[in-house]
Design an enzyme around this catalytic site. Sequence first.
Site, PDB file in Angstrom:
ATOM      1  N   LYS A   1       4.779   0.776   9.306  1.00  0.00           N
ATOM      2  CA  LYS A   1       4.858   2.066   8.612  1.00  0.00           C
ATOM      3  C   LYS A   1       4.308   3.184   9.480  1.00  0.00           C
ATOM      4  O   LYS A   1       4.816   4.301   9.460  1.00  0.00           O
ATOM      5  CB  LYS A   1       4.090   1.982   7.294  1.00  0.00           C
ATOM      6  CG  LYS A   1       4.908   1.330   6.199  1.00  0.00           C
ATOM      7  CD  LYS A   1       4.165   1.300   4.885  1.00  0.00           C
ATOM      8  CE  LYS A   1       3.266   0.095   4.813  1.00  0.00           C
ATOM      9  NZ  LYS A   1       2.597  -0.075   3.528  1.00  0.00           N
TER      10      LYS A   1
ATOM     11  N   ARG B   1       5.288 -12.718   9.661  1.00  0.00           N
ATOM     12  CA  ARG B   1       5.984 -11.442   9.440  1.00  0.00           C
ATOM     13  C   ARG B   1       7.370 -11.484  10.038  1.00  0.00           C
ATOM     14  O   ARG B   1       7.607 -12.189  11.014  1.00  0.00           O
ATOM     15  CB  ARG B   1       5.277 -10.300  10.173  1.00  0.00           C
ATOM     16  CG  ARG B   1       3.897 -10.018   9.790  1.00  0.00           C
ATOM     17  CD  ARG B   1       3.309  -9.001  10.760  1.00  0.00           C
ATOM     18  NE  ARG B   1       3.696  -7.652  10.385  1.00  0.00           N
ATOM     19  CZ  ARG B   1       3.082  -6.950   9.444  1.00  0.00           C
ATOM     20  NH1 ARG B   1       2.050  -7.444   8.800  1.00  0.00           N
ATOM     21  NH2 ARG B   1       3.481  -5.740   9.160  1.00  0.00           N
TER      22      ARG B   1
ATOM     23  N   GLU C   1       0.877  -1.163   0.000  1.00  0.00           N
ATOM     24  CA  GLU C   1       0.000   0.000   0.000  1.00  0.00           C
ATOM     25  C   GLU C   1       0.923   1.224   0.000  1.00  0.00           C
ATOM     26  O   GLU C   1       1.819   1.291   0.844  1.00  0.00           O
ATOM     27  CB  GLU C   1      -0.827  -0.046   1.285  1.00  0.00           C
ATOM     28  CG  GLU C   1      -1.987   0.869   1.281  1.00  0.00           C
ATOM     29  CD  GLU C   1      -2.730   0.868   2.605  1.00  0.00           C
ATOM     30  OE1 GLU C   1      -2.638  -0.113   3.370  1.00  0.00           O
ATOM     31  OE2 GLU C   1      -3.376   1.884   2.862  1.00  0.00           O
TER      32      GLU C   1
HETATM   33  P1  ATP Z   1       2.957  -2.205   8.007  1.00  0.00           P
HETATM   34  O1  ATP Z   1       2.168  -2.941   9.037  1.00  0.00           O
HETATM   35  O2  ATP Z   1       4.383  -2.078   8.323  1.00  0.00           O
HETATM   36  O3  ATP Z   1       2.340  -0.917   7.612  1.00  0.00           O
HETATM   37  P2  ATP Z   1       1.682  -3.529   5.892  1.00  0.00           P
HETATM   38  O4  ATP Z   1       1.474  -4.988   5.984  1.00  0.00           O
HETATM   39  O5  ATP Z   1       0.525  -2.648   6.167  1.00  0.00           O
HETATM   40  O6  ATP Z   1       2.930  -3.137   6.746  1.00  0.00           O
HETATM   41  P3  ATP Z   1       1.675  -3.398   3.056  1.00  0.00           P
HETATM   42  O7  ATP Z   1       2.099  -2.285   2.201  1.00  0.00           O
HETATM   43  O8  ATP Z   1       0.241  -3.693   3.122  1.00  0.00           O
HETATM   44  O9  ATP Z   1       2.260  -3.115   4.498  1.00  0.00           O
HETATM   45  O10 ATP Z   1       2.508  -4.706   2.751  1.00  0.00           O
HETATM   46  C1  ATP Z   1       2.874  -5.189   1.488  1.00  0.00           C
HETATM   47  C2  ATP Z   1       3.264  -6.626   1.640  1.00  0.00           C
HETATM   48  O11 ATP Z   1       4.379  -6.741   2.508  1.00  0.00           O
HETATM   49  C3  ATP Z   1       2.141  -7.443   2.243  1.00  0.00           C
HETATM   50  O12 ATP Z   1       2.018  -8.642   1.504  1.00  0.00           O
HETATM   51  C4  ATP Z   1       2.597  -7.680   3.643  1.00  0.00           C
HETATM   52  O13 ATP Z   1       2.091  -8.880   4.117  1.00  0.00           O
HETATM   53  C5  ATP Z   1       4.117  -7.692   3.506  1.00  0.00           C
HETATM   54  N1  ATP Z   1       4.748  -7.299   4.774  1.00  0.00           N
HETATM   55  C6  ATP Z   1       4.527  -6.183   5.486  1.00  0.00           C
HETATM   56  N2  ATP Z   1       5.235  -6.187   6.634  1.00  0.00           N
HETATM   57  C7  ATP Z   1       5.940  -7.343   6.647  1.00  0.00           C
HETATM   58  C8  ATP Z   1       6.861  -7.942   7.564  1.00  0.00           C
HETATM   59  N3  ATP Z   1       7.190  -7.354   8.710  1.00  0.00           N
HETATM   60  N4  ATP Z   1       7.388  -9.141   7.239  1.00  0.00           N
HETATM   61  C9  ATP Z   1       7.056  -9.732   6.082  1.00  0.00           C
HETATM   62  N5  ATP Z   1       6.204  -9.231   5.183  1.00  0.00           N
HETATM   63  C10 ATP Z   1       5.637  -8.051   5.447  1.00  0.00           C
HETATM   64 MG    MG Z   2      -1.198  -2.069   5.608  1.00  0.00          MG
END
Ligand code: ATP
Ligand code: MG
Length: 557
Positions: free
Chosen positions: A272, A262, A36
């Site tokens: 983020k 994760r 995102e």
């Molecule tokens: P955050 O919680 O840090 O904002 P998010 O999951 O909201 O992260 P996205 O932009 O939605 O961030 O994530 C893009 C991809 O990266 C998704 O498939 C998510 O599952 C993966 N991802 C995000 N954080 C991690 C992590 N700590 N370890 C592994 N994969 C991750």
């Molecule tokens: Mg997210």
Amino acid sequence: MSKPDTVAPSHFLRTIVRDDLESGKYAKIATRFPPEPNGYLHVGHAKSICLNFGLADEFGGTCNLRFDDTNPEKESEEYVRSIKEDVNWLGFQWDGDVRFSSNYFDELHAYAIELINKGLAYVCELNAEEMREYRGTLKQPGKNSPYRDRSVEENLDLFNRMTAGEFDEGTKVLRAKIDMSAPNINLRDPVMYRIRKVSHHQTGDKWCVYPSYDFTHGQSDALEGITHSICTLEFEDHKPLYNWFIENLDVPAQPIQYEFSRLNINYTVMSKRKLAQLVESNIVNGWDDPRMPTISGLRRRGYTPASLRNFCEMIGVTRSDSMVDVGMLEYAIRDDLDKNAARAMAVLDPLKVTISNFPEGEVEMLTAAGHPNRDDMAERQIPFTKTVYIDRADFREEANKKYKRLVTGGEVRLRYGYCVRADEVIKDENGEIVELICSYDPDTLGKKPEGRKIRGVIHWVSATHGEQAEVRVYDRLFNVEQPDREEGGYEAHINPESLVVKQAYIEPGLKLANNEERFQFEREGYFVADRHDHSAEKPVFNKVIGLRDSWAKIEGA
Ligand code: ATP
Ligand code: MG
């Protein structure tokens, strides 16, 4: 920490993909990385990038980069740009053009109408609070919305008018008609579309209704023909909903979702939202501050793409949540730089040394190795002159035998050069040592002094030919293992020593380093010419990591 195995063990997703190809279930796999664009990517995302792009590369498939951009208020072009840059920098290339979920807003809207026509979606007018009340809890079933049994015609009319902008934000939503008593709350008539009168970074003012993430994600995968839809474990509970949409819609493909755990790393925060707060509160200097666990921060810190890819292999892929020691990340870069970084000398805390018996104005060029085990790295010539700098920590007026550096009356070798003896200490009015007067033995270049022992070897830089440089010595941003679990929040546990700026002296050639060129400053650690601020006129180096794992030593002591 112990050295990880160099051959990474395989993991369950690799096995699934291999089996699916061998059994002929798919002729070719298609994965995607779906960020995102609401912040910069962090090292957790690197795990997902290496996994998705890595599987596609390994098995001859394709991997898309798709921005899941259903939340226009929080997203921006800046984030889109940085994410593309980070993926490329890590060494991966997406298949075809970058994609956006917003590319599919027309299709998604048509899917919404398809569900309305099938009697599987309805326009609901409960407000947010009522919605919550009707939803029930984990222990209690929800109850049906009074708007649930509207006719198809009425729903079509209302949804079209929502789309045309006739209603205010928050007055109506489109919901899937599934089951208000489902044990999985995600299935209790989830929202598919909301009214939001905001412009979108990709679609401008075309829409005033936007699909929810849950209504977008699975269908976007289906539209792209994704075979293995890989995500983190928190989406496991959403899978039945994604499947419900896919089963009830006429979509071109049936992606299958697989979840993995994760990445969490100690001594850091990794979301983020929290990283955005560090930026907004000026605790760090922007998203790519070298203390940030963002990909761009690690890049600016001096991490290489290969070190991050190796780290992601080392940690593996599983379905159990765990905390990875930051030492493992540090190991990955130290290992890379030990093998690949050219050697150089820099004095971070300079103390002037005058060599009394060396001729004024004379310059003797000494030869130094580019790298102790790499013939492909050119030797360098370094000037030896009457005045040089050594590090303050390398001199003591008195010390016992364990101190392998310079003491009054004692002798050390200047790396790649001669042995020098400290004869006299000059102090200022406060008793601070400001200069040492030493004498050198001209008969010790490349050979041991006769009949006496020297204490050790220290690094140095010519005072007249060396250059001044700003050296930013970075350390871990937090001084506790789990910053976000601590009392007072993570802001209360910032390491006050996480950035110390030094005015250093560097050997002459170093100012010509390319931005992002990495070195081992002998005896000090690994350093990188700052990606943005370094120039020949104003050299700036960042400390990547020390030579040894000093934290483990302190903790173990
Ligand atoms: P955050 O919680 O840090 O904002 P998010 O999951 O909201 O992260 P996205 O932009 O939605 O961030 O994530 C893009 C991809 O990266 C998704 O498939 C998510 O599952 C993966 N991802 C995000 N954080 C991690 C992590 N700590 N370890 C592994 N994969 C991750
Ligand atoms: Mg997210």
